[in-house]
Design a protein around this motif. Structure first.
Motif, PDB file in Angstrom:
ATOM      1  N   LEU A 128       0.825  -1.207   0.000  1.00 55.66           N
ATOM      2  CA  LEU A 128       0.000   0.000   0.000  1.00 55.66           C
ATOM      3  C   LEU A 128       0.859   1.257   0.000  1.00 55.66           C
ATOM      4  O   LEU A 128       0.470   2.285  -0.561  1.00 55.66           O
ATOM      5  N   CYS A 129       2.042   1.180   0.603  1.00 55.38           N
ATOM      6  CA  CYS A 129       2.957   2.324   0.603  1.00 55.38           C
ATOM      7  C   CYS A 129       3.433   2.683  -0.800  1.00 55.38           C
ATOM      8  O   CYS A 129       3.960   3.778  -1.017  1.00 55.38           O
ATOM      9  N   ALA A 130       3.264   1.773  -1.755  1.00 56.18           N
ATOM     10  CA  ALA A 130       3.716   2.010  -3.129  1.00 56.18           C
ATOM     11  C   ALA A 130       2.658   2.695  -3.980  1.00 56.18           C
ATOM     12  O   ALA A 130       2.916   3.014  -5.148  1.00 56.18           O
ATOM     13  N   GLU A 131       1.474   2.940  -3.436  1.00 52.72           N
ATOM     14  CA  GLU A 131       0.356   3.409  -4.262  1.00 52.72           C
ATOM     15  C   GLU A 131       0.658   4.708  -4.992  1.00 52.72           C
ATOM     16  O   GLU A 131       0.357   4.849  -6.188  1.00 52.72           O
ATOM     17  N   ALA A 132       1.244   5.676  -4.308  1.00 58.92           N
ATOM     18  CA  ALA A 132       1.501   6.967  -4.945  1.00 58.92           C
ATOM     19  C   ALA A 132       2.482   6.829  -6.105  1.00 58.92           C
ATOM     20  O   ALA A 132       2.363   7.529  -7.121  1.00 58.92           O
ATOM     21  N   HIS A 133       3.449   5.941  -5.967  1.00 62.38           N
ATOM     22  CA  HIS A 133       4.447   5.761  -7.032  1.00 62.38           C
ATOM     23  C   HIS A 133       3.887   4.959  -8.198  1.00 62.38           C
ATOM     24  O   HIS A 133       4.123   5.288  -9.360  1.00 62.38           O
ATOM     25  N   VAL A 134       3.143   3.921  -7.886  1.00 59.51           N
ATOM     26  CA  VAL A 134       2.620   3.029  -8.932  1.00 59.51           C
ATOM     27  C   VAL A 134       1.463   3.671  -9.680  1.00 59.51           C
ATOM     28  O   VAL A 134       1.305   3.496 -10.889  1.00 59.51           O
ATOM     29  N   GLY A 135       0.641   4.423  -8.954  1.00 56.87           N
ATOM     30  CA  GLY A 135      -0.521   5.045  -9.575  1.00 56.87           C
ATOM     31  C   GLY A 135      -1.584   4.031  -9.924  1.00 56.87           C
ATOM     32  O   GLY A 135      -1.828   3.083  -9.175  1.00 56.87           O
TER      33      GLY A 135
END
Length: 313
Positions: A128-135
């Protein structure tokens, strides 16, 4: 961003997979005291840290955009994938070109980004911490504890995702007494020998309650629809947010909404460097493959094994 807002965002279910997420925020308690100040992901496999093998696998699969999910005391991971100008200048001055290439290699592998997981709340929270990067795009997840012998598995998983959509997990058949160490999948055959449909997932079941002997290992290709589910997934086994629980929900979701989960069956070798005995076996095996080490190591190893067999009688 609130969960409600996130759930209304359009998801690009047909986009290609171009980004890899590598969770590396764990405390490494199984390797204490070595991991008190050194991240477990930086423990060497001969002379290269385990996490570099994972990044190399992502790059070999076409994923040069890599996001590391790190935590406190993980700064050495960032340093490893950064330039080391003073060291490079010293090696260049000594004419040690081989060592210079090996030092530069890690900093030239990929575009590596970092985000911190404030507290270790499970793999689902790390993702979930990757959401902003992955989009709003699909992405791969590679766990740093698992080394896969080649990039063929991940490439195949990406191919399955691009043909069928949904999410894809890597599966390995394990002995019944080992199922409680993994998330296990209930599966149905497809028209492809190495691909199955996942109908249910259970995180670390007891042997008598395991849906099969097919265990999820540390490679995933996730549809972006996993994010709104993770936002509302309650803590599961161990009080952590489990990616397995979110994928279980996706397994019963419509393909039009990014649902459906398939499994690709591992045909090669996998090394679990998060386990002490397996870590040692991995180091020995990788060393024995090295032309610069094998001639010296293999005779010693044979003599050592013979001697130990005699002592054990």
């Amino acid at each position: 961003m609130s969960a409600d807002t996130d759930q209304t965002r359009p998801r690009n279910h047909s986009a290609p997979v171009t980004k890899a997420v590598v969770p590396a925020a764990g405390l490494g308690t199984r390797f204490l005291p070595a991991t008190k100040a050194t991240p477990k992901e930086m423990l060497p496999i001969v002379d290269k840290p385990a996490i570099q093998y994972v990044v190399e696998e992502a790059v070999a699969s076409g994923l040069r955009d890599v996001l590391m999910i790190t935590g406190r005391s993980k700064r050495s991971i960032e340093d490893h994938f950064d330039r080391a100008y003073e060291l490079e200048e010293a090696l260049a001055a000594k004419g040690e070109e081989g060592k210079l290439r090996s030092v530069r290699e890690s900093s030239e592998l990929a575009q590596v980004h970092y985000v911190r997981q404030g507290e270790p709340r499970g793999l689902g929270h790390a993702v979930l911490c990757a959401e902003a990067h992955v989009g709003d795009n699909p992405f791969a997840v590679l766990l740093g504890d698992d080394l896969i012998e080649s990039a063929d598995l991940l490439r195949r998983m990406i191919e399955v995702r691009e043909r069928h959509g949904g999410s894809v997990v890597a599966l390995m058949e394990v002995e019944p007494e080992q199922v409680s160490l993994y998330g296990c999948a209930a599966v149905e055959a497809t028209g492809e020998d190495d691909v199955v449909t996942v109908t249910d997932l259970v995180e670390k079941p007891s042997p008598e309650h395991a849906p099969s002997r097919w265990a999820i290992i540390g490679r995933y290709v996730c549809d972006p629809s996993v994010f709104p589910i993770l936002h509302t997934t309650p803590p599961g086994r161990g009080g952590e947010i489990q990616l397995t629980d979110a994928l279980k929900e996706l397994a019963g979701t419509s393909p039009e909404d990014g649902g459906g989960v398939r499994g690709v069956l591992l045909r090669g070798n996998r090394y679990d460097t998060g386990n002490k005995a397996e870590y040692i076996r991995t180091v020995v095996e990788f060393a024995c493959r090295r032309p610069d080490l094998a001639d010296e190591l293999l005779p010693w190893l044979k003599e050592f094994v013979d001697r130990q067999a005699q002592l054990r009688g």
